[in-house]
Design a protein around this motif. Structure first.
Motif, mmCIF file in Angstrom:
data_model
loop_
_atom_site.group_PDB
_atom_site.id
_atom_site.type_symbol
_atom_site.label_atom_id
_atom_site.label_comp_id
_atom_site.label_asym_id
_atom_site.label_seq_id
_atom_site.Cartn_x
_atom_site.Cartn_y
_atom_site.Cartn_z
ATOM 1 N N HIS A 74 0.841 -1.192 0.000
ATOM 2 C CA HIS A 74 0.000 0.000 0.000
ATOM 3 C C HIS A 74 0.881 1.248 0.000
ATOM 4 O O HIS A 74 1.928 1.285 0.657
ATOM 5 C CB HIS A 74 -0.953 0.016 1.205
ATOM 6 C CG HIS A 74 -2.097 0.948 0.975
ATOM 7 N ND1 HIS A 74 -2.000 2.299 1.187
ATOM 8 C CD2 HIS A 74 -3.348 0.724 0.493
ATOM 9 C CE1 HIS A 74 -3.141 2.883 0.863
ATOM 10 N NE2 HIS A 74 -3.989 1.942 0.447
ATOM 11 N N GLY A 75 0.446 2.258 -0.727
ATOM 12 C CA GLY A 75 1.206 3.501 -0.835
ATOM 13 C C GLY A 75 1.455 4.182 0.486
ATOM 14 O O GLY A 75 2.475 4.861 0.661
ATOM 15 N N LEU B 245 8.675 1.439 4.072
ATOM 16 C CA LEU B 245 9.329 0.320 3.385
ATOM 17 C C LEU B 245 10.617 0.754 2.684
ATOM 18 O O LEU B 245 11.512 -0.071 2.476
ATOM 19 C CB LEU B 245 8.364 -0.318 2.380
ATOM 20 C CG LEU B 245 7.172 -1.051 2.991
ATOM 21 C CD1 LEU B 245 6.187 -1.466 1.901
ATOM 22 C CD2 LEU B 245 7.616 -2.257 3.799
ATOM 23 N N ASP B 246 10.706 2.018 2.326
ATOM 24 C CA ASP B 246 11.923 2.530 1.687
ATOM 25 C C ASP B 246 13.027 2.858 2.699
ATOM 26 O O ASP B 246 14.207 2.904 2.342
ATOM 27 C CB ASP B 246 11.626 3.786 0.864
ATOM 28 C CG ASP B 246 11.066 3.470 -0.507
ATOM 29 O OD1 ASP B 246 11.112 2.291 -0.928
ATOM 30 O OD2 ASP B 246 10.581 4.410 -1.173
ATOM 31 N N GLN B 247 12.664 3.088 3.961
ATOM 32 C CA GLN B 247 13.652 3.517 4.966
ATOM 33 C C GLN B 247 14.873 2.611 5.076
ATOM 34 O O GLN B 247 16.005 3.116 5.103
ATOM 35 C CB GLN B 247 12.993 3.708 6.326
ATOM 36 C CG GLN B 247 12.397 5.084 6.524
ATOM 37 C CD GLN B 247 13.314 6.213 6.104
ATOM 38 O OE1 GLN B 247 12.979 6.958 5.189
ATOM 39 N NE2 GLN B 247 14.455 6.371 6.730
ATOM 40 N N ASP C 71 13.109 8.413 -5.284
ATOM 41 C CA ASP C 71 11.968 9.017 -5.953
ATOM 42 C C ASP C 71 10.680 8.392 -5.440
ATOM 43 O O ASP C 71 10.617 7.177 -5.210
ATOM 44 C CB ASP C 71 12.066 8.812 -7.468
ATOM 45 C CG ASP C 71 13.254 9.550 -8.078
ATOM 46 O OD1 ASP C 71 13.592 10.640 -7.587
ATOM 47 O OD2 ASP C 71 13.821 9.031 -9.057
ATOM 48 N N LYS C 72 9.653 9.206 -5.296
ATOM 49 C CA LYS C 72 8.349 8.723 -4.837
ATOM 50 C C LYS C 72 7.654 8.007 -5.993
ATOM 51 O O LYS C 72 7.487 8.559 -7.069
ATOM 52 C CB LYS C 72 7.493 9.897 -4.355
ATOM 53 C CG LYS C 72 6.155 9.475 -3.831
ATOM 54 C CD LYS C 72 5.355 10.673 -3.343
ATOM 55 C CE LYS C 72 3.989 10.208 -2.877
ATOM 56 N NZ LYS C 72 3.185 11.335 -2.439
ATOM 57 N N GLU C 73 7.264 6.769 -5.742
ATOM 58 C CA GLU C 73 6.582 5.981 -6.765
ATOM 59 C C GLU C 73 5.103 5.806 -6.466
ATOM 60 O O GLU C 73 4.281 5.837 -7.369
ATOM 61 C CB GLU C 73 7.243 4.596 -6.900
ATOM 62 C CG GLU C 73 8.659 4.663 -7.422
ATOM 63 C CD GLU C 73 9.263 3.281 -7.620
ATOM 64 O OE1 GLU C 73 8.537 2.340 -8.012
ATOM 65 O OE2 GLU C 73 10.473 3.148 -7.372
ATOM 66 N N ALA C 74 4.761 5.573 -5.214
ATOM 67 C CA ALA C 74 3.379 5.250 -4.836
ATOM 68 C C ALA C 74 2.708 6.434 -4.156
ATOM 69 O O ALA C 74 3.320 7.147 -3.368
ATOM 70 C CB ALA C 74 3.377 4.048 -3.900
ATOM 71 N N GLU C 75 1.426 6.603 -4.441
ATOM 72 C CA GLU C 75 0.619 7.625 -3.781
ATOM 73 C C GLU C 75 0.025 7.030 -2.496
ATOM 74 O O GLU C 75 -0.162 5.815 -2.393
ATOM 75 C CB GLU C 75 -0.498 8.107 -4.708
ATOM 76 C CG GLU C 75 0.014 8.805 -5.966
ATOM 77 C CD GLU C 75 0.840 10.041 -5.685
ATOM 78 O OE1 GLU C 75 0.513 10.783 -4.726
ATOM 79 O OE2 GLU C 75 1.826 10.272 -6.414
ATOM 80 N N GLU D 20 -3.333 4.551 -2.622
ATOM 81 C CA GLU D 20 -3.424 3.453 -3.587
ATOM 82 C C GLU D 20 -2.586 2.251 -3.164
ATOM 83 O O GLU D 20 -1.605 2.383 -2.450
ATOM 84 C CB GLU D 20 -2.960 3.923 -4.973
ATOM 85 C CG GLU D 20 -1.481 4.288 -5.027
ATOM 86 C CD GLU D 20 -1.056 5.018 -6.287
ATOM 87 O OE1 GLU D 20 -1.918 5.572 -6.999
ATOM 88 O OE2 GLU D 20 0.161 5.059 -6.551
ATOM 89 N N TRP D 21 -3.009 1.088 -3.612
ATOM 90 C CA TRP D 21 -2.159 -0.084 -3.584
ATOM 91 C C TRP D 21 -1.222 0.074 -4.766
ATOM 92 O O TRP D 21 -1.631 0.547 -5.834
ATOM 93 C CB TRP D 21 -2.984 -1.355 -3.725
ATOM 94 C CG TRP D 21 -3.643 -1.751 -2.449
ATOM 95 C CD1 TRP D 21 -4.887 -1.403 -2.013
ATOM 96 C CD2 TRP D 21 -3.072 -2.579 -1.441
ATOM 97 N NE1 TRP D 21 -5.126 -1.961 -0.788
ATOM 98 C CE2 TRP D 21 -4.025 -2.694 -0.410
ATOM 99 C CE3 TRP D 21 -1.847 -3.231 -1.301
ATOM 100 C CZ2 TRP D 21 -3.799 -3.442 0.736
ATOM 101 C CZ3 TRP D 21 -1.624 -3.976 -0.154
ATOM 102 C CH2 TRP D 21 -2.588 -4.070 0.852
ATOM 103 N N TYR D 22 0.023 -0.322 -4.585
ATOM 104 C CA TYR D 22 1.018 -0.078 -5.629
ATOM 105 C C TYR D 22 1.691 -1.372 -6.056
ATOM 106 O O TYR D 22 2.244 -2.100 -5.227
ATOM 107 C CB TYR D 22 2.061 0.924 -5.119
ATOM 108 C CG TYR D 22 3.121 1.239 -6.129
ATOM 109 C CD1 TYR D 22 2.797 1.859 -7.331
ATOM 110 C CD2 TYR D 22 4.447 0.901 -5.894
ATOM 111 C CE1 TYR D 22 3.782 2.137 -8.266
ATOM 112 C CE2 TYR D 22 5.432 1.176 -6.818
ATOM 113 C CZ TYR D 22 5.092 1.793 -8.010
ATOM 114 O OH TYR D 22 6.057 2.063 -8.928
ATOM 115 N N ILE D 23 1.625 -1.636 -7.351
ATOM 116 C CA ILE D 23 2.358 -2.752 -7.934
ATOM 117 C C ILE D 23 3.735 -2.213 -8.286
ATOM 118 O O ILE D 23 3.915 -1.507 -9.275
ATOM 119 C CB ILE D 23 1.636 -3.313 -9.179
ATOM 120 C CG1 ILE D 23 0.279 -3.879 -8.763
ATOM 121 C CG2 ILE D 23 2.499 -4.368 -9.859
ATOM 122 C CD1 ILE D 23 -0.612 -4.283 -9.924
#
Length: 189
Positions: free
Chosen positions: A75-76, A82-84, A102-106, A109-112
């Motif tokens: 999940h965004g 999760l990036d930490q 870089d930010k990928e997920a909002e 939203e769930w993010y693939i």
């Protein structure tokens, strides 16, 4: 074909598929362009809990008792946490406390994060099956949105996502490369 949650011991079969899909992003995350270092980084982080590359966030497709496809999903609103661990490693590796990703997920939203199918098994519906499994996983809690990024130059993948009712809503830059942000509303949203 069976789709199941990944296990840490899947690393030797999963990691090459991650690298295949991520391309330059894998090098960015690893902090190296050396293939053996990228492989080692991906393997370590896949086997660890609590990061975006973890087995905990990965579905695998198996056919003929082999991993033939993978999908990373989270999940965004969890993306920053999760990036930490990856950011902390990069900051230490590069001795630069200002490194970010870089930010990928909002947040909504769930993010693939990654979808990859072995080239030997392409065209058999494995990618579609993994996407449907991700959608099923995310929609169990009611109305929601699922999203992914696709390389602007990958027309085959773009057409697949369109066929599955994903719609482009933005263009984002990841590792200095343009990607199309595509979303799909699930569960009546």
């Amino acid at each position: 074909m069976e789709i199941r949650p990944a296990r840490p011991e899947d690393a030797p079969l999963v990691v090459p598929l991650f690298i295949q899909a991520m391309d330059d992003i894998a090098s960015t995350l690893a902090g190296s362009e050396q293939p053996h270092e990228v492989q080692a980084f991906m393997t370590t982080f896949f086997q660890l809990p609590g990061n975006r590359l973890s087995y905990q966030n990965t579905l695998v497709a198996e056919e003929d008792q082999q991993v033939v496809g993978v999908l990373i999903l989270y999940h965004g609103n969890q993306a920053a946490a999760l990036d930490q661990p990856i950011i902390a490693r990069l900051r230490e590796l590069k001795n630069d406390p200002n490194i970010t990703l870089d930010k990928e997920a909002e947040e909504d939203e769930w993010y693939i994060d990654t979808l990859s199918v072995s080239p030997r098994y392409g065209g058999r519906g494995i990618g579609t099956a993994l996407l449907r499994a991700a959608e099923e996983h995310t929609s169990s809690g009611g109305p929601t949105k699922i999203a992914l990024l696709v390389d602007k130059n990958s027309q085959r993948a773009y057409r697949l996502y369109q066929h599955l009712n994903y719609q482009q809503d933005a263009v984002v830059q990841i590792s200095h490369h343009p990607y199309l942000h595509m979303t799909k509303n699930l569960g009546g949203v």
